[in-house]
Write an enzyme that holds these catalytic residues in place. Sequence first.
Site, PDB file in Angstrom:
ATOM      1  N   ARG B 305      -8.635  27.999 -34.013  1.00 30.40           N
ATOM      2  CA  ARG B 305      -8.709  27.013 -32.925  1.00 30.40           C
ATOM      3  C   ARG B 305      -9.765  25.950 -33.216  1.00 30.40           C
ATOM      4  O   ARG B 305      -9.549  24.759 -32.967  1.00 30.40           O
ATOM      5  CB  ARG B 305      -8.975  27.720 -31.592  1.00 30.40           C
ATOM      6  CG  ARG B 305      -7.727  28.433 -31.120  1.00 30.40           C
ATOM      7  CD  ARG B 305      -7.886  29.182 -29.803  1.00 30.40           C
ATOM      8  NE  ARG B 305      -6.553  29.662 -29.410  1.00 30.40           N
ATOM      9  CZ  ARG B 305      -6.312  30.446 -28.367  1.00 30.40           C
ATOM     10  NH1 ARG B 305      -7.302  30.868 -27.592  1.00 30.40           N
ATOM     11  NH2 ARG B 305      -5.080  30.813 -28.084  1.00 30.40           N
ATOM     12  N   HIS B 448      -0.113  23.836 -31.165  1.00 27.82           N
ATOM     13  CA  HIS B 448      -0.227  25.090 -31.930  1.00 27.82           C
ATOM     14  C   HIS B 448      -1.570  25.794 -31.719  1.00 27.82           C
ATOM     15  O   HIS B 448      -2.519  25.197 -31.257  1.00 27.82           O
ATOM     16  CB  HIS B 448       0.097  24.877 -33.416  1.00 27.82           C
ATOM     17  CG  HIS B 448      -0.819  23.967 -34.184  1.00 27.82           C
ATOM     18  ND1 HIS B 448      -0.747  23.866 -35.547  1.00 27.82           N
ATOM     19  CD2 HIS B 448      -1.810  23.119 -33.794  1.00 27.82           C
ATOM     20  CE1 HIS B 448      -1.654  23.004 -35.969  1.00 27.82           C
ATOM     21  NE2 HIS B 448      -2.304  22.535 -34.938  1.00 27.82           N
ATOM     22  N   GLU B 449      -1.587  27.057 -32.038  1.00 29.68           N
ATOM     23  CA  GLU B 449      -2.768  27.931 -31.860  1.00 29.68           C
ATOM     24  C   GLU B 449      -3.220  28.001 -30.404  1.00 29.68           C
ATOM     25  O   GLU B 449      -4.411  28.086 -30.122  1.00 29.68           O
ATOM     26  CB  GLU B 449      -3.947  27.473 -32.752  1.00 29.68           C
ATOM     27  CG  GLU B 449      -3.614  27.062 -34.169  1.00 29.68           C
ATOM     28  CD  GLU B 449      -2.961  28.152 -35.002  1.00 29.68           C
ATOM     29  OE1 GLU B 449      -2.800  29.271 -34.501  1.00 29.68           O
ATOM     30  OE2 GLU B 449      -2.574  27.866 -36.142  1.00 29.68           O
ATOM     31  N   GLY B 450      -2.253  28.002 -29.488  1.00 26.62           N
ATOM     32  CA  GLY B 450      -2.586  28.060 -28.061  1.00 26.62           C
ATOM     33  C   GLY B 450      -2.526  26.672 -27.471  1.00 26.62           C
ATOM     34  O   GLY B 450      -3.347  25.825 -27.798  1.00 26.62           O
TER      35      GLY B 450
END
Lengths: 605, 605
Positions: B305, B448-450
């Site tokens: 993140r 992406h990645e949350g």
Amino acid sequence: MASTLLSARDLRFLLYDWLDAESLTRRPSYADHSRETFDGALDLAERVATDHFAPHNKANDTDEPRFDGERVHVIPQVGKALEVLAETGLNAAGLPASVGGGQLPHVVAGACNAWFQAANPGSAAYPFLTVGNARLLLAHGTPEQVDTYVRPMVEGRFTGTMCLSEPQAGSSLADITTRAQDAGDGTYRLFGNKMWISAGDHELTENIVHLVLAKIPGGPAGVKGISLFIVPKHLVNADGSLGERNDVVPAGLNHKMGYRGTANALLNFGEGRHTPGGRPGAVGYLVGEPHQGLRYMFHMMNGARIGVGSGAAALGYTGYLKSLAYARERLQGRALGDKDPSRPPVPIVEHTDVRRMLLAQKSYAEGALALVLYCARLVDEAETAPDAAARERADALLDVLTPVAKSWPSQWCLEANSLAIQVHGGYGYTREYDVEQHYRDNRLNAIHEGTHGIQALDLLGRKAVRGGGAGLALLLETAGATSARARARGGAEAEFADLLDAALDRVARTAAAAWAGGDPAEALANATPYLEAVGHVVVAWMWLEQLVALGDAGDARDAGDAAFRAGKRAAAAYFFRHELPRTGPQFDLVASRDRTVLDTPPDVL
Amino acid sequence: MASTLLSARDLRFLLYDWLDAESLTRRPSYADHSRETFDGALDLAERVATDHFAPHNKANDTDEPRFDGERVHVIPQVGKALEVLAETGLNAAGLPASVGGGQLPHVVAGACNAWFQAANPGSAAYPFLTVGNARLLLAHGTPEQVDTYVRPMVEGRFTGTMCLSEPQAGSSLADITTRAQDAGDGTYRLFGNKMWISAGDHELTENIVHLVLAKIPGGPAGVKGISLFIVPKHLVNADGSLGERNDVVPAGLNHKMGYRGTANALLNFGEGRHTPGGRPGAVGYLVGEPHQGLRYMFHMMNGARIGVGSGAAALGYTGYLKSLAYARERLQGRALGDKDPSRPPVPIVEHTDVRRMLLAQKSYAEGALALVLYCARLVDEAETAPDAAARERADALLDVLTPVAKSWPSQWCLEANSLAIQVHGGYGYTREYDVEQHYRDNRLNAIHEGTHGIQALDLLGRKAVRGGGAGLALLLETAGATSARARARGGAEAEFADLLDAALDRVARTAAAAWAGGDPAEALANATPYLEAVGHVVVAWMWLEQLVALGDAGDARDAGDAAFRAGKRAAAAYFFRHELPRTGPQFDLVASRDRTVLDTPPDVL
């Protein structure tokens, strides 16, 4: 199955329940029309847009126009769509019957156009530029020019362009160098290069009518020496048949991030590839008087700016509807706090943050569409209102709203498209779904037909101060009348009326504060935040107008209608509570005449 | 000629004058390093990024990875760039020396990585994912797993992936259905489909090490039953040589709006194309304990993140520098009020609104880069600070900052890229210039990645309330110390310190107000505006930190340095005066527990 391009229900609400389009049929200009003919045109536009424009929107993007060094190739679906458009007469729905047009009011024609802008902005640009071109010639051309160029455009045989920019002169038209030499036979010969010419070359139609800004040698310097010329791709004989090839040729195409379906060309005039009549130069015909070209072009430009706002609104709208449809179907996660994985996942529209993204899109897209239709209605009023005072009033209000109608949808319906991607998650970022293209297409709108910053200077530098601020005063008076009506209803309308009044109060006070120092550089240093804040206030007003119209239209007739009304109320509430407050810090900044940017020298960046 | 990727001068300021990276060399972990080795790595990263990554950034976009039904083809420049990266050791600059890595502190490795993210995010993703994969195995794998998989990754022979999402389970990992059956021989056999797997298949390296989340049948339902497995594309023999092909095969690639250089695959596990050992299923090796997979994966995810934030910042930064260079060269228009067309046009950087767009970009990009490097410095502190209390403190602060470091750059450096396009005008919208690609690439980072919304729930739903709000309290205390130091300096720093303190006060009070009703649905209904407001406050803090560091570093040494300092001051002033005030209405909204969105039923949208 409702369309995911636009909402026909919403268009009818805006046109009839709000903007009272039907009343226009009582005016001589529109006496041949009726609610039925309006509805017929709207239904037809929806159908043609759905069946003939939307299907190749993606192909326009993946298979963009191609230049082989000689000719520009456009995928055949575009030509087919334009043929259908001309067959139905929708290409010229808003042009006068005197030249074969549909004579629809601007507000109805604008609603029809929005279907095409939502379905396929790349293909829609060809007829839209043609209409702008035709309107200019109708206003400033000779009867012969109208016969020779406008009628074939109405028939769909010719398309039109506007050729303003040059490689070294985009926003600064004072610096154009294309020259037009008097040929001594009533015509001119043009030499120069034009850049960013949408629909600048193609073989979709028999001919292309370029409207070209150029300077007649010996004329005044700068913008005062700009004249306007018709430069057809093929000369037109006296009998209307096509004659010699004119010396205007494409030198290349621009390859854009989006909006790829519209061939965007660099055009060379008079470079010598052709020599009509055996003499050098592209043959051009003066429109109107010499050196008045920019004024004529702005006749077209103001309409084009509202058209840009409409295009942005339409893309925002279809992105909203597509992400809404996706959110109703896509299953993912569970209600907040529900940790039981044995329960089935829910449609993502159940998640509050997804609804936030949908409601924001709805408030932007429907607010923007309302604004551009309101402006189109003002054009009708300015042209056909029975008394002169009403016509002048509409014209003045339109004048001050134009920079907002161009810039606000371009900014916020782009944001709507970004939210449409976000609702789709990773899928929305792929080319398998439509929304990423909408986002790319929509990014153009803050650039062409006068950038965002140019609109800001237009609003705070001209429209807000001209005539002692009469334009702003008229805007405030008109919007203030809306809030008075809304306040009388009580409830949420009264709450929002108070919020609108407070914001309106800041619109004029902030402009005055910005100019209080008397220094234009200081006053305009924060013109963009001012434009953006005023935009939010104007769209809040559009939302309150819609709530008032909902009330005027009586109670819900059926469940679907109740949902429609509740949706309008929710979007209005979202706009007043989540969006309008953004303007507070912007007005504060402008009113303080903040010099942070102004005082930053370029060399420290 | 200064780079238009990043500013080496700024990186040195951030690392040395601000974050005191040199002091890390006094810690045992980094005792073999010195300012000279740090500078050497930074210079090398700039050179390799410039010479081997930037040149094929556009080719990655125009000639994206292709799947022929069997194999994935990536343009050869990517493989060459990764080879150079491995030769220089920069692929593993931040990994421990014990496995062959460069043992650089996170903050220095992070600065090196930013060069690659600015130059070519598509190619940079391959080594970055590999490092994340390696770090996870170093933390949770067995020594044999480290030897077998991590060492070849450090050598550049293997790359790594993280396989979380499935077509029906993106944000909701509780719903993954990939299953891992105990083979009875210490291995597992995996069956299922994974979606959105970056670097999921290619032939750039000998092997690919997939880290795969799957469920062991009979385990707990939901996230508590998720385990983590190593699934290599090719099995690895005891001597390190490659063995049989494992049954993990690409089923297709995703075609994205941007970030196209990274092959993004749908992977099938155990579909029967290969049968290693003559038995069905993809061979997998359990990492750590069963059912702890999500916890392990989050070890990698938190780093990823911050990496996403760094990538967003780097694209924002290069877009800023490129639009600045363009604005210094492009001539257009004249000074405000200068109507004399005989005077030559000026570089557009002279126009105030262009400087506004540049200053905004600078404040976003440099603010974002500062934030992600600050977080990297916290990782160093959490891992190597001499006393346990300092390590815990750093860990807790990192925990609360992570959703901000992921989301804020993704939002505002995308806006920076939009402004970079706008500065370029029509040219910026074409593919002849770099900025439109940066804008498309950067749009991925909020997904992406949350997603953005997931970060918001993480901040207001977990980080802001856990331990009685201890994380937020620590953030406020740390930032408050900065404003105390700034206030002591007087002048603009004191002005900004007051503004920061007022904003910090709202961070905690607003979280408390949101939760005051006790209803999570209501508290979190406006989690996103809360995240966004806190993000602006955190970045304002980062700007004040930089101003304090400028002061600490003494007076300007030369003219270039004076301009650097003046630029930092201007960007900080811009951020405090134009940006931070945006948070007021956002905090008001969240504190009011506005229910507009929460109370809007899905069926009225």
